[in-house]
Design an enzyme around this catalytic site. Structure first.
Site, PDB file in Angstrom:
ATOM      1  N   THR A   1       0.775  -1.196   0.110  1.00  0.00           N
ATOM      2  CA  THR A   1       0.023   0.125  -0.022  1.00  0.00           C
ATOM      3  C   THR A   1       0.808   1.267   0.010  1.00  0.00           C
ATOM      4  O   THR A   1       0.794   2.150  -0.689  1.00  0.00           O
ATOM      5  CB  THR A   1      -0.996   0.002   1.248  1.00  0.00           C
ATOM      6  OG1 THR A   1      -1.792  -1.231   1.116  1.00  0.00           O
ATOM      7  CG2 THR A   1      -1.856   1.216   1.150  1.00  0.00           C
TER       8      THR A   1
ATOM      9  N   LYS B   1       5.723  10.548  20.901  1.00  0.00           N
ATOM     10  CA  LYS B   1       5.734  11.602  21.917  1.00  0.00           C
ATOM     11  C   LYS B   1       4.468  11.922  22.484  1.00  0.00           C
ATOM     12  O   LYS B   1       4.233  12.787  23.119  1.00  0.00           O
ATOM     13  CB  LYS B   1       6.326  12.894  21.333  1.00  0.00           C
ATOM     14  CG  LYS B   1       7.752  12.767  20.666  1.00  0.00           C
ATOM     15  CD  LYS B   1       8.181  14.243  20.267  1.00  0.00           C
ATOM     16  CE  LYS B   1       9.534  14.141  19.644  1.00  0.00           C
ATOM     17  NZ  LYS B   1       9.764  15.671  18.988  1.00  0.00           N
TER      18      LYS B   1
HETATM   19  C1  NCD Z   1      -4.108  -5.864   3.640  1.00  0.00           C
HETATM   20  C2  NCD Z   1      -4.178  -4.891   4.538  1.00  0.00           C
HETATM   21  O1  NCD Z   1      -3.227  -4.327   4.940  1.00  0.00           O
HETATM   22  O2  NCD Z   1      -5.151  -4.988   5.199  1.00  0.00           O
HETATM   23  N1  NCD Z   1      -2.760  -5.733   2.860  1.00  0.00           N
HETATM   24  C3  NCD Z   1      -2.742  -4.903   1.838  1.00  0.00           C
HETATM   25  O3  NCD Z   1      -2.975  -3.507   2.218  1.00  0.00           O
HETATM   26  N2  NCD Z   1      -2.296  -5.095   0.688  1.00  0.00           N
HETATM   27  C4  NCD Z   1      -4.182  -7.219   3.799  1.00  0.00           C
HETATM   28  C5  NCD Z   1      -3.368  -8.011   5.150  1.00  0.00           C
HETATM   29  O4  NCD Z   1      -2.528  -7.154   5.429  1.00  0.00           O
HETATM   30  O5  NCD Z   1      -3.631  -9.090   5.246  1.00  0.00           O
END
Ligand code: NCD
Length: 304
Positions: free
Chosen positions: A52, A80
């Site tokens: 992401t 902090k």
């Molecule tokens: C997901 C999340 O962060 O919710 N990952 C992502 O953003 N691709 C899924 C996960 O962490 O399992």
């Protein structure tokens, strides 16, 4: 739309426009190389991330813009004791747009009340993850050519999996989508998803714990990781983590044109042997995440 906090903040027409834009970016990347020149994206990640955060940053860079931010709460003034509202108020002085991930449900929404810059929810606790949903919708549309008249199986941690909640909310607005919800009893979708989304939108859905029994009906299988970080105790996680492991044999009765999605990261819920199967779409899905985020940044910054 100023911010994107919940996938229901945008209409299905707006989703369609974002998908079209992403498809155009895929076809003509050179057209977009300077669209965000001199613009800055801040990524405020109070929780770990690979896809992401990096896909947001890559998206902004491919649009000719710049990025700044932090990738863990420990390296920000949150350590902090600074409030999310104050952090965002300050960062919106430095950046034109902000992508924020936070372990607390609702934090990006609170941030949006204080920010002059558009806020994008990049995942809030076990609640929502709208940009993963846009990624998933783009992937399904590119694979199936449509978002209606499909049977979608969700498998794994449907309780804590925020990507599942947002994708169900999005797909519930399309015609004739059938939902097959596959999980152990303890990890079924939260009551509000069943009541305020599936029942409210009059969606056809079934809940089962048996993947094998239903796999042959599915057009899309959305696998998920058991969300260790949201469990109250490790023993429950250990008991449930291996509930579903997709192996090539389990695909014997699946459709030849099944699309297997996973938001990633995977732990062991999909055997790596499946990566070579043409039905595996999860790495392509990760790439799509960059293109749809490019489209979203352009939309929120009102750049044509
Ligand atoms: C997901 C999340 O962060 O919710 N990952 C992502 O953003 N691709 C899924 C996960 O962490 O399992």
């Amino acid at each position: 739309m100023k911010h994107l906090i919940d996938i229901r903040d945008i209409t299905t027409d707006e989703i369609e426009q974002l998908i079209e834009k992403a498809n155009d970016i895929i076809k003509n990347p050179e057209k977009y190389r300077e669209k965000c020149k001199y613009k800055k994206l801040a990524t405020l990640f109070f929780e770990p991330s690979t896809r992401t955060r990096l896909s947001f940053e890559a998206a902004m860079m491919e649009l000719g813009g710049n990025v700044l931010g932090f990738s863990e709460a420990q390296s920000s003034s949150a350590s902090k004791g600074e409030s999310v509202s104050d952090t965002v108020k300050v960062v919106s002085c430095y950046a034109d747009i902000i992508a924020m991930r936070h372990p607390k449900e609702g934090a990006p929404m609170v941030a949006s009340f204080k920010s002059d810059a558009p806020i994008i929810n990049a995942g809030d606790g076990g609640h929502n993850h709208p940009t993963q949903t846009l990624t998933d919708l783009l992937t399904i549309k590119r694979k199936k050519g449509k978002l209606s008249d499909i049977t979608v199986g969700f498998c794994g941690d449907l309780k804590f999996g925020r990507t599942v909640h947002s994708l169900i909310a999005a797909l519930s607005r399309y015609e004739n989508v059938k939902f097959v919800l596959i999980s152990p009893d303890e990890l079924k979708v939260p009551g509000y998803i069943r009541k305020d989304v599936l029942k409210k939108e009059k969606c056809e859905f079934v809940e089962t714990s048996d993947l094998q029994e239903v796999i042959g009906q599915l057009d899309v299988l959305y696998m998920t990781r058991v969300q260790r970080e949201r469990f109250f105790n490790e023993a429950d996680y250990i008991r449930l983590r291996d509930s579903y492991i997709l192996t090539p044999e389990k695909l014997d009765t699946a459709k030849a044109d099944l699309s297997i999605l996973h938001p990633l990261p995977r732990v062991n819920e999909i055997s790596t042997k499946i990566d070579e199967d043409p039905r595996a779409c999860y790495f392509e899905q990760a790439l799509n995440g960059k293109y749809i985020r490019m489209a979203l940044i352009l939309k929120l910054l009102e750049i044509d």
